[in-house]
Scaffold this motif. Structure first.
Motif, PDB file in Angstrom:
ATOM      1  N   ASN A   1      -2.789  -5.148  -8.271  1.00 52.91           N
ATOM      2  CA  ASN A   1      -3.545  -3.829  -7.802  1.00 52.91           C
ATOM      3  C   ASN A   1      -4.979  -4.112  -8.155  1.00 52.91           C
ATOM      4  OD1 ASN A   1      -1.238  -2.769  -7.550  1.00 52.91           O
ATOM      5  ND2 ASN A   1      -1.137  -1.293  -8.908  1.00 52.91           N
TER       6      ASN A   1
ATOM      7  N   THR B   1       0.823  -1.018   0.078  1.00 51.85           N
ATOM      8  CA  THR B   1      -0.088  -0.065  -0.105  1.00 51.85           C
ATOM      9  C   THR B   1       1.073   1.030   0.033  1.00 51.85           C
ATOM     10  OG1 THR B   1      -2.079   1.053   1.046  1.00 51.85           O
ATOM     11  CG2 THR B   1      -0.264   0.140   2.478  1.00 51.85           C
TER      12      THR B   1
ATOM     13  N   ALA C   1      -7.784  -4.056  -5.171  1.00 54.10           N
ATOM     14  CA  ALA C   1      -9.063  -3.172  -5.109  1.00 54.10           C
ATOM     15  C   ALA C   1     -10.334  -3.612  -5.211  1.00 54.10           C
ATOM     16  CB  ALA C   1      -8.763  -2.223  -6.289  1.00 54.10           C
TER      17      ALA C   1
ATOM     18  N   THR D   1      -4.764  -0.034  -1.846  1.00 54.28           N
ATOM     19  CA  THR D   1      -4.234   0.099  -3.095  1.00 54.28           C
ATOM     20  C   THR D   1      -2.788  -0.099  -3.196  1.00 54.28           C
ATOM     21  OG1 THR D   1      -6.038   1.937  -3.816  1.00 54.28           O
ATOM     22  CG2 THR D   1      -3.796   1.423  -5.229  1.00 54.28           C
TER      23      THR D   1
ATOM     24  N   ASN E   1     -10.212   0.496   1.914  1.00 54.30           N
ATOM     25  CA  ASN E   1      -9.722   0.469   0.805  1.00 54.30           C
ATOM     26  C   ASN E   1      -7.962   0.324   0.775  1.00 54.30           C
ATOM     27  OD1 ASN E   1     -11.815   1.304  -1.229  1.00 54.30           O
ATOM     28  ND2 ASN E   1     -11.769   3.184  -0.185  1.00 54.30           N
TER      29      ASN E   1
END
Length: 118
Positions: free
Chosen positions: A84, A43, A88, A100, A98
């Motif tokens: 990714n 992240t 997600a 990422t 969330n």
């Protein structure tokens, strides 16, 4: 700082052939010192990375799945893009939480792992 990786066997670290906006510098080298690196952060710095208590880190789960399925035909950066997307997608089912991944790279070429398939 100037990224200066001296040519092997050279007695001088760099030559005085190039200038930068801050003045003369030495840039005669074969390859940048920090080239061909890849760091796969789970992240962005300052954000949490989620982990399922039984199955482990979202990022590692997705990384392992994508690399297992695609390493024989895809290069590493394309696989990290798939990671990714998978992370997600996990985020979408977590009620507003969330994550990422944030790969950072100085790769100059496509990198293929091409493991033996059994």
């Amino acid at each position: 700082d100037v990224d200066c990786n001296p040519i092997l066997g050279s007695t001088q670290p760099c030559s005085d052939k190039t200038e930068t906006d801050s003045g003369p510098t030495s840039l005669d080298r074969k390859q940048p010192a920090n080239s061909d690196l890849l760091i796969a952060y789970s992240t962005f710095p300052g954000y949490v990375s989620f982990r399922d208590e039984e199955e482990g880190s979202w990022f590692i789960q997705c990384l392992e799945e994508v690399f297992r399925e695609s390493a024989s035909e895809e290069h590493v950066m394309d696989m990290l893009t798939q990671v990714n997307d998978k992370v997600a997608s996990k985020s979408e089912s977590m009620m507003g939480y969330n994550q990422t991944p944030a790969p950072s790279t100085t790769l100059r070429y496509k990198w293929f792992l091409n493991p033996l398939t059994v």
